[in-house]
Design an enzyme around this catalytic site. Structure first.
Site: not given
Length: 380
Positions: A12, A156, A186-187, A230, A233, A270, A358
Site C-alpha cells: 500500500t 538509489c 522523492s528520495g 547517505e 552508504k 538524482h 524511483t
C-alpha cells in the site's frame, strides 16, 4: 510460458504501488498476493489505498488493473505460509530485517529495503554491474539455513554513480572518485513530497519561511546539504558493487572515494557531479566510446524490463537534466553528459550523471533484478 506467482510485501505504500504498476502486465510474473499492515488487512486493495475516495492514498498517475484492485490485502505475518514462487518487498527498512528474514526461510525475496545490504553474505544486486557476485546467494542460504534468500537493491544514490563507473573501472582502472549529489525530494519519501507540495500551494510564488524541521518540509528555494547516512552508504556500496568475487567473499574495489550528498527542490531524478582519476591513460573519446559500447547481462539476456543500453551518453554540456532526461527508457537508463578533462590530478575527468531514483532506483529496478535471477536459475 507459465508465469511465476508473485507476492508483494508493503503493497500500500508509495514504492509498493509502483511495484503494482510494474507487475500488472509483466510477461513473466503474475502478482497474486498483496501484504500490508494490520490496518489494511482484510480490505480490497482499492479500499486499502483509497481509490475513488476523497482521502485517497493512491499516489500514482495511473490506476492499477481492476483485477488487482479486487485482491484482498493480507497481514504480513501470513506471508510465511504463502504458496507463491517468490516475493517482492517494499517494506520500510526498520521492519524488513525481521519479516524478510522469516520469509526467506522458505521463499526468495527481492527487496528495495536496506536491511540486508551490508552483511558479508548478502548479494546486493545492481543490474549490469555485479552479476558475478550472484554465487554468494548459495553462501547466504548455507549460513542461515534458508531455502530462499534476500536480494536487496543498492541505495538509489549509489546506482547512477556505480553504473557510470563500471565500464571505466573495467577498462582503465580508477585511483580516485569524488562525487557531489543533487538528490530529488522523492528520495526522502512520499510524505516529504506531500509536505513540499502543500507548502508550495500555501506560499504561492513566495519563498517558504524558515523552519527548524528542514529535513522534511522546506525544499522550495532551498538546498539541504545533509542527508543522514547517505554518504556512508554511497562510499561503502560503490566499492563493494565494483569489487571482485573470490573464494566465497566480495573483495571491495581498491580506489579511494568520497562524496557529499545534497537534497534539492527537484521531484524525481538524482543528478551527480563526478570527478575521477583513471589508473591508465585515457582520452575523452575513450571514455565516451567505453560508455556507449557498454552492455550488461540484462541486455545480453534481453530481459523485458532492461533498457537497450544501461548508459545513454548525451553530448551536450548542459545535459543531462532531470526534467528532460530522467524518464528516458521508462527511467531505466543512466544518462551521462558534460564530460571534460580536469587538472586537479593526473588522468582527471569530470562528468554529470543522472538516474531515476524511483524507477531504476526502486520498484522497476527490483523487477529487472528478479528477471535476471529467474533467467540465471535462482528463482524457482
Amino acid at each position: 510460458m507459465e508465469k511465476l506467482k508473485v507476492g508483494l510485501l508493503g503493497a500500500t505504500g508509495e514504492v509498493g504501488q509502483r511495484f503494482v504498476l510494474c507487475l500488472q502486465e509483466h510477461p513473466w510474473f503474475e502478482l497474486v498476493e498483496l501484504y500490508a499492515s494490520a490496518r489494511s488487512a482484510g480490505k480490497k486493495y482499492r479500499e486499502a489505498v483509497g481509490i475513488g475516495a476523497a482521502q485517497t492514498r493512491w499516489y500514482q498517475h495511473e490506476l492499477p488493473a481492476e483485477g488487482i484492485q479486487e485482491i484482498t490485502v493480507r497481514e504480513l505475518r501470513e506471508a510465511e505460509k504463502s504458496g507463491v514462487n517468490f516475493f517482492f518487498s517494499a517494506l520500510p527498512s526498520e521492519v524488513a530485517l525481521e519479516i524478510e528474514g522469516r520469509i526467506a526461510k522458505g521463499k526468495p525475496v527481492v527487496s528495495t529495503a536496506s536491511a540486508y545490504r551490508y552483511f558479508d553474505d548478502s548479494f546486493t544486486y545492481l543490474p549490469s554491474v555485479n552479476e558475478h557476485h550472484a554465487p554468494i546467494i548459495e553462501i547466504q542460504r548455507k549460513n542461515r539455513g534458508w531455502k530462499g534468500f534476500v536480494v536487496p537493491q543498492p541505495n538509489c544514490t549509489t546506482i547512477g554513480l556505480a553504473i557510470s563507473l563500471k565500464p571505466i573501472y573495467d577498462s582503465y582502472g580508477l585511483e580516485r572518485v569524488i562525487m557531489a549529489s543533487m538528490q530529488a525530494v522523492s528520495g526522502a519519501g512520499y510524505e516529504a513530497v506531500q509536505k513540499w507540495a502543500e507548502q508550495r500551494r500555501r506560499e504561492g510564488s513566495s519563498l517558504p519561511k524558515p523552519t527548524q524541521d528542514y529535513q522534511s518540509s522546506t525544499f522550495e528555494g532551498n538546498v539541504i546539504p545533509y542527508i543522514k547516512g547517505e554518504e556512508e552508504k554511497v562510499k561503502r556500496e560503490t566499492v563493494r558493487l565494483l569489487g571482485r568475487y573470490e573464494n566465497g567473499r566480495i573483495i571491495p574495489a581498491d580506489f579511494k572515494i568520497t562524496c557529499k550528498c545534497n537534497r534539492v527542490p527537484v521531484l524525481e531524478g538524482h543528478t551527480e557531479s563526478v570527478f575521477i582519476q583513471t589508473r591508465e591513460e585515457a582520452t575523452l573519446e575513450d571514455l565516451k566510446r567505453t560508455w556507449e559500447r557498454f552492455e550488461g547481462e540484462p541486455q545480453r539476456m534481453r530481459l523485458p524490463t532492461a533498457p537497450l543500453k544501461p548508459i545513454l551518453f548525451l553530448p551536450e554540456r548542459d545535459r543531462p537534466q532531470p526534467r528532460f532526461d530522467s524518464m528516458r527508457e521508462r527511467g531505466m537508463v543512466v544518462c551521462i553528459g558534460g564530460l571534460e578533462r580536469h587538472e586537479v590530478f593526473p588522468n582527471g575527468f569530470q562528468y554529470t550523471v543522472l538516474s531515476h531514483n524511483t524507477e531504476l532506483g526502486a520498484a522497476r529496478g527490483a523487477v529487472l533484478a528478479a528477471e535476471y535471477l529467474f533467467k540465471a536459475g535462482y528463482l524457482p
